[in-house]
Scaffold this active site. Structure first.
Site, PDB file in Angstrom:
ATOM      1  N   LYS A  54      48.533  22.544  35.731  1.00  0.00           N
ATOM      2  CA  LYS A  54      47.890  23.848  35.744  1.00  0.00           C
ATOM      3  C   LYS A  54      46.786  23.965  34.683  1.00  0.00           C
ATOM      4  CE  LYS A  54      49.950  26.872  33.394  1.00  0.00           C
ATOM      5  NZ  LYS A  54      50.786  27.929  32.791  1.00  0.00           N
ATOM      6  N   THR A  55      47.136  23.571  33.457  1.00  0.00           N
ATOM      7  CA  THR A  55      46.161  23.713  32.374  1.00  0.00           C
ATOM      8  C   THR A  55      44.985  22.771  32.594  1.00  0.00           C
ATOM      9  OG1 THR A  55      47.995  24.240  30.911  1.00  0.00           O
ATOM     10  CG2 THR A  55      45.891  23.752  29.876  1.00  0.00           C
TER      11      THR A  55
ATOM     12  N   ASP B 148      45.623  33.166  33.106  1.00  0.00           N
ATOM     13  CA  ASP B 148      46.744  32.227  33.164  1.00  0.00           C
ATOM     14  C   ASP B 148      48.054  33.013  33.314  1.00  0.00           C
ATOM     15  OD1 ASP B 148      48.091  29.855  33.077  1.00  0.00           O
ATOM     16  OD2 ASP B 148      47.964  29.627  30.894  1.00  0.00           O
ATOM     17  N   GLU B 149      49.095  32.385  33.839  1.00  0.00           N
ATOM     18  CA  GLU B 149      50.407  33.041  33.977  1.00  0.00           C
ATOM     19  C   GLU B 149      50.282  34.407  34.659  1.00  0.00           C
ATOM     20  OE1 GLU B 149      52.919  31.278  33.234  1.00  0.00           O
ATOM     21  OE2 GLU B 149      52.636  30.181  31.336  1.00  0.00           O
TER      22      GLU B 149
ATOM     23  N   GLN C 113      58.235  31.368  38.255  1.00  0.00           N
ATOM     24  CA  GLN C 113      58.384  31.376  36.804  1.00  0.00           C
ATOM     25  C   GLN C 113      58.129  32.752  36.200  1.00  0.00           C
ATOM     26  OE1 GLN C 113      56.945  27.807  34.605  1.00  0.00           O
ATOM     27  NE2 GLN C 113      56.117  27.199  36.587  1.00  0.00           N
TER      28      GLN C 113
ATOM     29  N   ARG D  19      61.483  22.234  32.175  1.00  0.00           N
ATOM     30  CA  ARG D  19      60.847  21.826  30.911  1.00  0.00           C
ATOM     31  C   ARG D  19      61.115  20.357  30.599  1.00  0.00           C
ATOM     32  NH1 ARG D  19      57.310  24.666  31.252  1.00  0.00           N
ATOM     33  NH2 ARG D  19      58.244  25.147  33.240  1.00  0.00           N
TER      34      ARG D  19
END
Length: 775
Positions: A51-52, A237-238, A276, A630
């Site tokens: 994603k980043t 983001d998010e 998420q 994670r």
DNA sequence: TCTATGTCTACTAAT
DNA sequence: TAGACATAGA
């Protein structure tokens, strides 16, 4: 970095040469997300799907192809840590021009806008930012002013409801209009008064930062136009964690609702994963990401499902857990990196046993070259860290707890910051009242109440009322109180004057010194106060460092910075060589080679308060999904059959999330805890193993918890002396006395003892240093 | 007004 | 268990 060959052609414009390099190594979906232009873009990014990388490369690509200038870009994240990482990664792609972009959190972007446009807000440019504690304090004061019984009308609850209102952009007037019950009307009234108090103090709470920025942009077209002209590329983001206010802020920045033909809508990119979404409790709504295509009709969507982080076994476990959630957009993470090790499960007898297992496992992993810095342990609630910390201290494993009692929430730090805020903003009532009698200077409840009443009657701030008192305008203050007030007032003024051309660190020193705060701590014989001085030294170091990174930063800038730091911002970078302990919430966005997800019990995770509600349970499941995803190489799932809360041991059944995981990916080191195996001989034995269809039900949980609640302190009882009226006793400090009466029994026994001179004491026998005298 | 002592209640998660 | 708060006594 681009290969040097592309520079040699000479013909190729610099920009496009860079651009091609930016696309190298992307998978087709990532490529699509990076190169898409024109319409709003939604990137549905599964955990670990790069994603980043997509976000940073998308920015760099837009710059490289000449579609954007750096100063036209605003990228919004939720934590400073994420913002810092993004800025750093963009910088490594495009160089120093990255500094001209706005890469920041929602909250700091808003503070920046509000401080710049303070005249139109309107508010003083050095306004204070109240954290949750400050906000609750102010709400408590407000409730007191309304004469509300704190038992019937809980200020904390009021504070939460006001937060909800603000997240929904509901004004006090709206709240009053829609209030039906008396209770709601009281809340609406408190909301109005609370907001008035904030305004008078030139302060905003966290939720205000967003809400008032939205209002600013909506009510001031010329201001809105300024920012729309500037920000032609908006990236969020998010996005699944945005609440309504943040959603509207994005719309306002983009210009989605604006017919003003002068400025076309900016190019919007949002990235997120509804699986998420774990912040519903602070107003986040999945709706925003799920309805993105409706909100922006010509939107384009890209789905990233290939995972580059975890092994297939870990992903299978995570997929299994999340798939129980109804109504989600079908998405299945996959990897081509192989199965990896199995997930390891362990059922411990107690939280101490669980901690022991984790510690010994980390110890033996060392032989496989796993370092402490590679390991993270997650838990649902902060309180769970204690058992783990105990064992790490005992075994000497290096560890670090992120969050919990945070640095900026410590009393002495909050006191010091209150002093600084009082310097920067003379009307900051919450801060001034906090330090009014700290350290003790003879200004007690009565003095505070008198000044506060005067402030209220004359509609001025508490700080202004102190000035009035010093001028002799407030009658009824004792000379002694007046002296104390004058000294306090002088202290603040002196430091304010000093502050006009001093650095934050110097101001901090001055105020802590002049107020006598540090001197009081030094003089104290409480061992806690020693570490308080050290913490203040740490704060000084933060202030000094701030000046280094931001030479022009004034006191206001420093306060802004510390007001908005987050737990996750303090996570050590990479190999600090320590085991990292944190809540699952804090862990979002991070990854570790080895992850222990602890406390996998019904009642702990999912949390007892979420078990009865389908939507809250769904959020718990997403939280579990976050925890599992994670892990890069190894994942451990542990639970404790018995866990103590508030000193009371409770029996807890295995988490329902464990039952969802396919047997073939888990290697159970111990599937049934010792106590459970024992119990199962007298009960139905199959109930306690999972994979056999057992799903704990709520009613079961409750019953088990009640049955397990046993008081744990009975051994003291034998040592309590048995006394009765008339008996002579010897007390370590009061001396000889006669028992008049004994009430309560055993553990709760209290004796009234006459020590002569009419000194009758009530003593808890459990604690009193009392000896029974024979004869 | 301050301090010590006892009592009460709370643990979700956090910008 | 611990921190926050109430109360009494100095």
């Amino acid at each position: 970095m681009p290969p040097s060959a592309v520079w040699e052609s000479g013909e190729v414009p610099e920009a496009s040469a860079d651009a091609d390099a930016l696309l190298a190594g992307l998978n087709p979906q990532q490529h699509e997300a990076v190169t898409h232009t024109g319409s709003p873009l939604l990137v549905v990014a599964g955990a670990g799907s790069g994603k980043t990388k997509v976000l940073t490369h998308r920015i760099a690509y837009a710059l490289a192809t000449g579609r954007a200038r750096a100063d036209q870009v605003i990228a919004i994240t939720f934590t400073n840590k994420a913002a810092a990482e993004m800025r750093e990664r963009v910088r490594s792609l495009v160089g120093p021009q990255a500094n001209r972009m706005w890469v920041s959190t929602f909250h700091s972007a808003c503070v920046r806008i509000l401080r710049r446009e303070y005249r139109d807000v309107p508010i003083r440019s050095t306004f204070s930012v109240y954290d949750m504690q400050d906000a609750q304090r102010l709400m408590a004061l407000t409730c007191k002013r309304l004469n509300l019984d704190p038992k019937q009308f809980n200020p904390k609850l009021f504070s939460r409801r006001v937060s909800d209102f603000k997240n929904e952009l509901i004004t006090p007037a709206d709240a009053a209009a829609q209030a039906r019950t008396d209770f709601e009307k009281k809340i609406a009234e408190a909301y109005r008064l609370y907001n008035d108090a904030l305004q008078q103090a030139h302060a905003m709470d966290f939720d205000d930062l967003i809400m008032r920025t939205v209002q600013l942009l909506q009510n001031n077209p010329q201001v809105a136009r300024t920012y729309r002209r500037r920000f032609r590329h908006v990236l969020v983001d998010e996005y699944q964690d945005t609440n309504h206010a943040q959603y509207m802020l994005v719309r306002a920045l983009v210009g989605a609702d604006d017919d003003d033909a002068g400025v076309p809508p900016a190019e919007l990119t949002v990235v997120g994963d509804s699986d998420q979404s774990i912040y519903a409790f602070r107003g986040a709504t999945i709706r925003n990401i799920e309805e993105f295509e409706k909100d922006y009709p010509d939107a384009h969507t890209v789905v990233l499902e290939q995972n580059y982080r975890s092994t297939q076994n870990i992903l299978s476990a995570a997929n299994a857990v999340i798939s129980a959630n109804a109504g989600r957009r079908a998405k299945r993470l996959w990897t081509d990196s192989g199965d990896g090790a199995k997930v390891i499960g362990y059922a411990a007898d107690s939280e101490h046993d669980e901690a022991r297992f984790i510690a010994s496992e980390i110890d033996s992993l060392a032989t496989e070259n796993v370092k402490p810095g590679d390991v993270a342990i997650f838990y649902r609630t902060n309180a769970q860290s204690r058992a783990l910390e105990e064992i790490f201290i005992r075994t000497g494993l290096p560890y670090r707890v992120v969050g919990g009692t945070r640095f900026y929430e410590r009393k002495e730090i909050k006191d010091a910051l209150a002093y600084l805020r009082a310097i920067a903003n003379p009307d900051d009532s919450v801060s001034i009242r906090r330090i009014f009698n700290t350290p003790r200077r003879g200004l007690g409840d009565k003095a505070e109440a008198t000044v506060a009443a005067y402030a209220h009657d004359h509609d001025i701030s508490f700080g202004a009322a102190i000035a009035a008192a010093v001028d002799g305008d407030i009658p009824g203050l004792a000379p002694r109180t007046m002296n104390a007030l004058r000294d306090f007032h002088a202290t603040l003024n002196e430091v304010r004057e000093f502050a006009t051309d001093a650095s934050p660190a110097e101001i901090l020193d001055a105020v802590l010194d002049r107020s006598g705060y540090v001197a009081t701590l030094r003089a104290s014989d409480d061992p806690q106060d020693e570490s308080r001085v050290e913490n203040l030294a740490e704060l000084h170091a933060v202030a000094a460092e701030f000046r280094e990174t931001q030479p022009d930063g004034d006191l206001g800038d420093f306060l802004e910075r510390v007001a908005l730091v987050a737990d996750s911002d303090s996570i050590p970078d990479d190999d600090a060589g320590q085991i990292t302990l944190m809540t699952v919430h804090t862990a979002k966005g991070l990854e570790f080679p080895v992850v222990f997800a602890s406390g996998m019990e019904d009642g702990t995770f999912p949390h007892a308060r979420s078990i009865d509600d389908a939507s809250q349970l769904a959020e718990e499941r997403r939280l579990a999904y976050v925890a599992l995803t994670r892990a890069r190489e190894r994942l451990y799932l542990t639970r404790a059959a018995v866990r103590s809360a508030w000193g009371m041991p409770q029996q807890l059944p295995p988490s329902r999330f464990l039952a969802a995981i396919p047997e073939e990916v888990v290697d159970w080191r111990r599937e049934v805890a010792g106590a459970e195996a024992f119990r199962s001989t007298s009960e139905t034995s199959s109930r306690l193993s999972f994979g056999s269809g057992y799903r704990p039900k709520t009613s079961d949980t409750r019953r088990v918890q009640r049955a397990g609640a046993v008081r744990a302190t009975e051994k003291d009882e034998e040592t309590i002396p048995s006394l009765e009226a008339g008996v002579r006793v010897l007390h370590d400090s009061y001396g000889l006395g006669t028992v008049l009466e004994v009430t309560g029994q055993g553990w709760r026994a209290v004796a009234s003892v006459d020590f002569g001179d009419g000194a009758v004491k009530k003593l808890m026998l459990r604690y009193a240093p009392l000896t029974k005298l024979d004869v």
